[in-house]
Design a protein around this motif. Structure first.
Motif, PDB file in Angstrom:
ATOM      1  N   ARG A  16      -1.652   8.533  -2.037  1.00  0.00           N
ATOM      2  CA  ARG A  16      -2.890   9.295  -2.060  1.00  0.00           C
ATOM      3  C   ARG A  16      -3.436   9.675  -0.695  1.00  0.00           C
ATOM      4  O   ARG A  16      -4.039  10.722  -0.530  1.00  0.00           O
ATOM      5  N   LYS A  17      -3.246   8.857   0.294  1.00  0.00           N
ATOM      6  CA  LYS A  17      -3.922   9.085   1.573  1.00  0.00           C
ATOM      7  C   LYS A  17      -2.934   9.190   2.719  1.00  0.00           C
ATOM      8  O   LYS A  17      -1.813   8.708   2.634  1.00  0.00           O
ATOM      9  N   ARG A  21       0.205  11.048   1.306  1.00  0.00           N
ATOM     10  CA  ARG A  21      -0.258  12.305   0.718  1.00  0.00           C
ATOM     11  C   ARG A  21       0.534  13.484   1.271  1.00  0.00           C
ATOM     12  O   ARG A  21       0.981  14.360   0.525  1.00  0.00           O
ATOM     13  N   SER A  38      -0.045   4.342  -6.253  1.00  0.00           N
ATOM     14  CA  SER A  38      -1.183   4.016  -5.404  1.00  0.00           C
ATOM     15  C   SER A  38      -1.873   2.818  -6.024  1.00  0.00           C
ATOM     16  O   SER A  38      -1.852   2.654  -7.246  1.00  0.00           O
ATOM     17  N   ASP A  43      -7.751   7.334  -7.061  1.00  0.00           N
ATOM     18  CA  ASP A  43      -7.015   8.064  -6.024  1.00  0.00           C
ATOM     19  C   ASP A  43      -5.712   8.621  -6.579  1.00  0.00           C
ATOM     20  O   ASP A  43      -5.334   9.761  -6.294  1.00  0.00           O
TER      21      ASP A  43
END
Length: 71
Positions: A16-17, A21, A38, A43
């Motif tokens: 997600r980040k 991502r 995740s 998220d």
């Protein structure tokens, strides 16, 4: 998109980040089938939607999600 990765299967953790991502979005654009994970369900849900949106212009992309993680 060069098409060199069309249909390849890819697992991305921490999807997600940050780097995760970016990796998800890059592989989607290359036509890969993705399994993403995740630790945070909200998220993950947002990333699945973002990946599906990015895949609209790509053929044969499958995005699957993996909830939770091993203890």
């Amino acid at each position: 998109m060069l098409g060199l990765l069309d249909g390849k299967k890819v697992l991305v953790t921490g999807a997600r980040k940050g780097i995760g991502r970016g990796i998800v979005l890059a592989f989607v654009k290359e036509g890969c089938d993705l399994l993403i994970s995740s630790r945070n369900q909200d998220d993950l849900d947002r990333m699945v939607e973002e990946a599906k949106e990015a895949a609209k212009n790509t053929q044969n992309v499958v995005v699957r999600e993996r909830r939770g993680h091993a203890q």
